[in-house]
Design a protein around this motif. Sequence first.
Motif, mmCIF file in Angstrom:
data_model
loop_
_atom_site.group_PDB
_atom_site.id
_atom_site.type_symbol
_atom_site.label_atom_id
_atom_site.label_comp_id
_atom_site.label_asym_id
_atom_site.label_seq_id
_atom_site.Cartn_x
_atom_site.Cartn_y
_atom_site.Cartn_z
ATOM 1 N N ALA A 145 46.672 38.074 29.625
ATOM 2 C CA ALA A 145 46.162 36.735 29.288
ATOM 3 C C ALA A 145 45.868 35.930 30.547
ATOM 4 C CB ALA A 145 47.171 36.003 28.409
ATOM 5 N N LYS A 146 46.655 36.124 31.592
ATOM 6 C CA LYS A 146 46.392 35.418 32.849
ATOM 7 C C LYS A 146 45.061 35.875 33.448
ATOM 8 C CE LYS A 146 50.981 34.047 34.421
ATOM 9 N NZ LYS A 146 51.830 33.936 35.618
ATOM 10 N N ALA A 147 44.849 37.188 33.473
ATOM 11 C CA ALA A 147 43.585 37.703 34.000
ATOM 12 C C ALA A 147 42.412 37.233 33.149
ATOM 13 C CB ALA A 147 43.632 39.229 34.059
ATOM 14 N N ALA A 148 42.619 37.192 31.837
ATOM 15 C CA ALA A 148 41.557 36.742 30.936
ATOM 16 C C ALA A 148 41.220 35.275 31.165
ATOM 17 C CB ALA A 148 41.970 36.970 29.482
ATOM 18 N N ALA A 149 42.233 34.451 31.417
ATOM 19 C CA ALA A 149 41.991 33.033 31.673
ATOM 20 C C ALA A 149 41.163 32.854 32.937
ATOM 21 C CB ALA A 149 43.315 32.283 31.787
ATOM 22 N N LEU A 150 41.501 33.586 33.979
ATOM 23 C CA LEU A 150 40.719 33.507 35.221
ATOM 24 C C LEU A 150 39.256 33.848 34.954
ATOM 25 C CD1 LEU A 150 41.624 34.643 38.758
ATOM 26 C CD2 LEU A 150 39.587 35.601 37.711
ATOM 27 N N ALA A 151 39.025 34.946 34.233
ATOM 28 C CA ALA A 151 37.650 35.359 33.946
ATOM 29 C C ALA A 151 36.939 34.339 33.059
ATOM 30 C CB ALA A 151 37.661 36.727 33.270
ATOM 31 N N GLU A 152 37.635 33.817 32.073
ATOM 32 C CA GLU A 152 37.041 32.832 31.152
ATOM 33 C C GLU A 152 36.631 31.568 31.892
ATOM 34 O OE1 GLU A 152 38.818 29.762 27.899
ATOM 35 O OE2 GLU A 152 39.543 31.828 27.757
ATOM 36 N N TRP A 153 37.513 31.055 32.734
ATOM 37 C CA TRP A 153 37.201 29.838 33.474
ATOM 38 C C TRP A 153 36.055 30.078 34.457
ATOM 39 C CZ3 TRP A 153 43.099 28.966 34.519
ATOM 40 C CH2 TRP A 153 43.677 28.411 33.370
ATOM 41 N N ALA A 154 36.026 31.253 35.065
ATOM 42 C CA ALA A 154 34.944 31.569 35.997
ATOM 43 C C ALA A 154 33.595 31.564 35.268
ATOM 44 C CB ALA A 154 35.198 32.923 36.655
ATOM 45 N N VAL A 155 33.525 32.243 34.142
ATOM 46 C CA VAL A 155 32.275 32.305 33.374
ATOM 47 C C VAL A 155 31.860 30.915 32.904
ATOM 48 C CG1 VAL A 155 31.242 33.118 31.216
ATOM 49 C CG2 VAL A 155 32.561 34.693 32.643
ATOM 50 N N ALA A 156 32.823 30.149 32.396
ATOM 51 C CA ALA A 156 32.519 28.824 31.854
ATOM 52 C C ALA A 156 31.958 27.881 32.913
ATOM 53 C CB ALA A 156 33.765 28.215 31.221
ATOM 54 N N ASN A 157 32.305 28.136 34.172
ATOM 55 C CA ASN A 157 31.878 27.234 35.244
ATOM 56 C C ASN A 157 30.868 27.873 36.193
ATOM 57 O OD1 ASN A 157 33.688 24.632 35.054
ATOM 58 N ND2 ASN A 157 35.020 26.378 34.562
ATOM 59 N N GLY A 158 30.320 29.018 35.778
ATOM 60 C CA GLY A 158 29.269 29.657 36.562
ATOM 61 C C GLY A 158 29.728 30.192 37.901
ATOM 62 N N VAL A 159 31.008 30.584 37.976
ATOM 63 C CA VAL A 159 31.559 31.104 39.237
ATOM 64 C C VAL A 159 31.639 32.625 39.154
ATOM 65 C CG1 VAL A 159 33.542 31.120 40.794
ATOM 66 C CG2 VAL A 159 32.923 29.018 39.582
ATOM 67 N N PRO A 160 30.945 33.353 40.043
ATOM 68 C CA PRO A 160 31.081 34.814 40.030
ATOM 69 C C PRO A 160 32.501 35.222 40.416
ATOM 70 C CG PRO A 160 29.789 34.088 41.925
ATOM 71 C CD PRO A 160 30.024 32.872 41.088
ATOM 72 N N LEU A 161 32.960 36.344 39.878
ATOM 73 C CA LEU A 161 34.346 36.763 40.120
ATOM 74 C C LEU A 161 34.652 36.939 41.602
ATOM 75 C CD1 LEU A 161 35.381 39.275 37.308
ATOM 76 C CD2 LEU A 161 36.404 37.047 37.853
ATOM 77 N N HIS A 162 33.639 37.313 42.382
ATOM 78 C CA HIS A 162 33.921 37.513 43.805
ATOM 79 C C HIS A 162 34.208 36.193 44.519
ATOM 80 C CE1 HIS A 162 29.518 36.719 44.255
ATOM 81 N NE2 HIS A 162 29.895 36.179 45.403
ATOM 82 N N ARG A 163 33.970 35.061 43.836
ATOM 83 C CA ARG A 163 34.301 33.765 44.421
ATOM 84 C C ARG A 163 35.499 33.131 43.698
ATOM 85 N NH1 ARG A 163 31.156 31.984 48.244
ATOM 86 N NH2 ARG A 163 31.778 29.818 47.985
ATOM 87 N N THR A 164 36.391 33.974 43.222
ATOM 88 C CA THR A 164 37.640 33.493 42.621
ATOM 89 C C THR A 164 38.810 33.917 43.486
ATOM 90 O OG1 THR A 164 37.932 35.479 41.238
ATOM 91 C CG2 THR A 164 36.695 33.638 40.281
ATOM 92 N N VAL A 165 39.857 33.098 43.446
ATOM 93 C CA VAL A 165 41.094 33.356 44.188
ATOM 94 C C VAL A 165 42.246 33.255 43.195
ATOM 95 C CG1 VAL A 165 42.594 32.595 46.076
ATOM 96 C CG2 VAL A 165 40.099 32.309 46.267
ATOM 97 N N ALA A 166 43.144 34.237 43.197
ATOM 98 C CA ALA A 166 44.336 34.197 42.347
ATOM 99 C C ALA A 166 45.576 34.221 43.218
ATOM 100 C CB ALA A 166 44.347 35.377 41.379
ATOM 101 N N ILE A 167 46.524 33.351 42.895
ATOM 102 C CA ILE A 167 47.742 33.210 43.701
ATOM 103 C C ILE A 167 48.943 33.298 42.770
ATOM 104 C CG2 ILE A 167 48.990 31.758 45.352
ATOM 105 C CD1 ILE A 167 46.326 30.226 45.781
ATOM 106 N N GLY A 168 49.876 34.221 43.053
ATOM 107 C CA GLY A 168 51.048 34.346 42.188
ATOM 108 C C GLY A 168 52.193 35.056 42.872
ATOM 109 N N ASP A 169 53.327 35.065 42.179
ATOM 110 C CA ASP A 169 54.545 35.625 42.775
ATOM 111 C C ASP A 169 55.169 36.760 41.984
ATOM 112 O OD1 ASP A 169 57.401 34.321 41.370
ATOM 113 O OD2 ASP A 169 55.449 33.614 40.728
ATOM 114 N N GLY A 170 54.866 36.849 40.671
ATOM 115 C CA GLY A 170 55.587 37.780 39.819
ATOM 116 C C GLY A 170 54.747 38.919 39.301
ATOM 117 N N ALA A 171 55.412 39.894 38.679
ATOM 118 C CA ALA A 171 54.722 41.075 38.170
ATOM 119 C C ALA A 171 53.661 40.710 37.132
ATOM 120 C CB ALA A 171 55.738 42.051 37.578
ATOM 121 N N ASN A 172 53.887 39.621 36.400
ATOM 122 C CA ASN A 172 52.890 39.228 35.396
ATOM 123 C C ASN A 172 51.667 38.552 36.017
ATOM 124 O OD1 ASN A 172 54.457 36.930 36.030
ATOM 125 N ND2 ASN A 172 54.010 35.981 34.063
ATOM 126 N N ASP A 173 51.635 38.446 37.337
ATOM 127 C CA ASP A 173 50.448 37.934 38.036
ATOM 128 C C ASP A 173 49.575 39.061 38.587
ATOM 129 O OD1 ASP A 173 51.167 35.179 37.761
ATOM 130 O OD2 ASP A 173 52.651 35.462 39.353
#
Length: 211
Positions: A143-171
């Motif tokens: 669901a976290k990965a899906a949210a990143l992709a959903e927000w990117a698409v909704a705002n016209g941001v290609p995935l290569h211009r996304t940054v993900a920051i996290g600490d745990g296995a679920n990231d």
Amino acid sequence: MNVTRFLVVLDADSTLIRNEVIELIADEAGRGAEVAAATEAAMRGEVDFTESLRSRVRALAGVAVTAFDRVVARIEPTPGVRELTAAVHERGGMVGVVSGGFHEVLDAVAPVLGADVWRANRLKASDGALTGEVDGPVVDAAAKAAALAEWAVANGVPLHRTVAIGDGANDLEMIAAAGLGIAFNAKPAVRDAAPIVIGPVDLREVLRLLP
């Protein structure tokens, strides 16, 4: 027309903030130490996240919903978080927060710290107290990965211009899906898998990596 140049998505607990919110809520039930041990195992990837979360949420049964005010008051923002979100906005970017924690706390914290969008679990309550159940599907790694992709698409941001920051296995899934994945204050499995590892617990360390 404003164009979103890039998207930065952060985990909440131990990334956006220093705390693990479920542990703060569990303190209200006198079960903080028990839940903290289970949370550590889940973040290390030693147990299934969804089953672990449901088990830990059962420990919250009976906590009054009024306790959320006390929990929010105990939240400690991660050093540098406001500088990071301000820098993202100054450079034409957008900030998302996606959490295995809870909207009941994140709704108060995320906008204050500069998030534009956020997503988390919800807790069921009845007669002014938590029932010990999650309301709806659990926000897990997928669901976290899906949210990143959903927000990117909704705002016209290609995935290569996304940054993900996290600490745990679920990231791990959103770190792998993003154009740039960053392990921050992270557990060993996350440090081993992420392209970039930031050790100091200061989100200003991310500034030099922004697109």
